[in-house]
Design an enzyme around this catalytic site. Structure first.
Site, short mmCIF file in Angstrom:
data_model
loop_
_atom_site.label_atom_id
_atom_site.label_comp_id
_atom_site.label_asym_id
_atom_site.label_seq_id
_atom_site.Cartn_x
_atom_site.Cartn_y
_atom_site.Cartn_z
N LYS A 1 37.70 44.48 30.85
CA LYS A 1 38.86 45.29 31.22
C LYS A 1 39.70 45.62 29.98
CE LYS A 1 36.91 44.59 35.12
NZ LYS A 1 37.28 43.56 36.05
N ASP B 1 43.53 33.48 36.01
CA ASP B 1 42.83 34.72 35.65
C ASP B 1 43.89 35.69 35.14
OD1 ASP B 1 41.63 37.24 35.61
OD2 ASP B 1 40.37 36.84 37.36
C1 LIG Z 1 36.58 42.51 36.75
C2 LIG Z 1 37.28 41.25 37.07
C3 LIG Z 1 36.59 40.03 37.12
C4 LIG Z 1 35.08 39.95 36.89
O1 LIG Z 1 34.74 40.31 35.60
P1 LIG Z 1 33.32 41.01 35.21
O2 LIG Z 1 33.46 41.23 33.76
O3 LIG Z 1 33.21 42.26 36.04
O4 LIG Z 1 32.24 40.04 35.58
C5 LIG Z 1 37.32 38.89 37.39
N1 LIG Z 1 38.65 38.94 37.63
C6 LIG Z 1 39.35 40.09 37.60
C7 LIG Z 1 40.81 40.08 37.88
C8 LIG Z 1 38.69 41.28 37.33
O5 LIG Z 1 39.37 42.44 37.33
#
Ligand SMILES: *Cc1c(COP(=O)(O)O)cnc(C)c1O
Length: 373
Positions: free
Chosen positions: A196, A171
């Protein structure tokens, strides 16, 4: 081509037939067949593929240095797609401190018998090595972690996983490919919440999984995308693609702002401890320097001297920092993480997390100074 050039040009061209410089938004859900029944333009139906979405996917694949990327309507849909690759008798190894929504997906899937899961501290290679000896299919990495900014060693973890014939998904939401390139360190898949930094303006949700080089994984994820159907809308795809053009400039400026905020927090007597991989006293500072050559990111956490009530009081006093969840936008946010994370949270009650935006660092510091009285 260099990163900044790809961010502007990958997946983009002058629109045939009109000469648009800004790409058109293709809203059609269906596409014409040729007289022979074929699809001469390569598109058949909007859930299966769409030119605007395809442009976004080509761009994300290029920026991560992969061969393909599959986009989704949120980061959560993207992580769920990766977990669809795991069978009921196979195991996912994931960080205890992973994004709380990712942890919930894994716990729910395990409870329903769709996969096995072990949560452990991925900063401890020995723990991961032992766990991989079981029936591991997938190692999930999230670094820097949320909200403690712990750093896991992507390259060593990939080596361990590959020896055990497990694949690795990283991630990369916090670091973005501007700062960290998991494919160069051995990861098989890179997952993003495009909500993000890719989106970058707190106005669009999206997710993506980039594939390093496996045509088989790409085909499986592509099949899941069309079958489950959690695809990004054309306008959302366009907005994210458009925002990515400035990704590098935003992330680097936000990172520079974060560095200044960190220096301020460290000098403030109301602050007990600052969590940021760019601090020399961070336990993985040397690793972070190697693994994040572009910088340490724009998320900063700190402990207040005091309890949850005191942390909430500080968050209540900020004027410029908005009290809100999420991160990666142009505007700075402050959040008491333990309140949002719920019962499984291991986050200290006196911790506040900051997402540093693109305001001037002096104004951000002034705001924190008056809030920390
Ligand atoms: C926000 C986030 C997610 C989930 O993403 P969404 O777009 O809110 O479904 C997964 N991993 C990290 C590190 C995040 O900050």
């Amino acid at each position: 081509m260099k990163f900044e050039t790809l961010a502007v040009h990958a997946g983009r061209g002058i629109e045939a037939g009109s000469g648009d410089i800004s790409p058109a938004i293709h809203v059609s859900t269906t596409f014409e067949r040729g007289a022979d029944g074929s699809f001469p333009y390569g598109y058949s139906y909007g859930r299966a593929d769409n030119p605007t979405r395809r442009a976004l996917e080509q761009c994300i694949a290029a920026l991560e240095g992969g061969t393909d990327a599959i986009s989704f309507s949120s980061g959560s849909a993207a992580s769920f797609a990766v977990f669809s690759l795991v069978k009921p008798n196979e195991r996912v190894i994931a960080p205890i401190e992973c994004y709380h929504g990712t942890g919930k997906q894994l716990r729910d899937l395990a409870a329903a018998g769709h996969l096995q899961v072990s949560f452990l501290d991925t900063t401890q290679l020995g723990e991961v090595r032992t766990a991989l000896e079981l029936d591991a299919r997938l190692l999930w990495i999230e670094t820097p972690s949320n909200p403690m900014l712990n750093v896991s060693d992507i390259q060593s973890l990939c080596d361990l996983a590959h020896k055990a014939e497990a694949m690795v998904c990283c991630d990369n939401t916090f670091a973005t490919p501007v700062l960290q390139r998991p494919f160069t360190l051995g990861a098989d898949l890179v997952m993003h919440s495009s909500t993000k930094y890719f989106g970058g303006h707190s106005d669009v949700m999206g997710g993506a999984v980039a594939v390093r080089d496996s045509t088989e994984l790409a085909a499986q994820l592509r099949d899941y995308q069309g079958t489950a159907g959690a695809v990004p809308a054309p306008f959302d795809s366009w907005l994210i693609r458009r925002s990515i053009a400035t990704l590098s400039y935003r992330v680097l400026a936000q990172t520079a702002n974060a560095q200044r905020v960190v220096e301020f927090l460290q000098s403030n007597s109301r602050v007990e401890r600052v969590f940021y991989p760019g601090l020399e006293q961070h336990p993985a500072y040397a690793l972070a320097r190697r693994q994040m050559p572009g910088g340490f990111g724009a998320v900063v956490s700190f402990n207040i001297r005091g309890d949850a009530k005191e942390a909430l009081r500080v968050a209540a006093r900020t004027q410029l920092f908005a009290r809100a969840t999420s991160l990666g936008g142009v505007e700075s946010l402050i959040e008491h993480r333990a309140s949002v994370e719920g019962p499984h949270s291991t986050t200290p009650q006196n911790l506040l997390r900051l997402s540093i935006g693109l305001e001037h660092a002096d104004d951000l510091i002034d705001d924190l100074r008056q809030a920390l009285v």
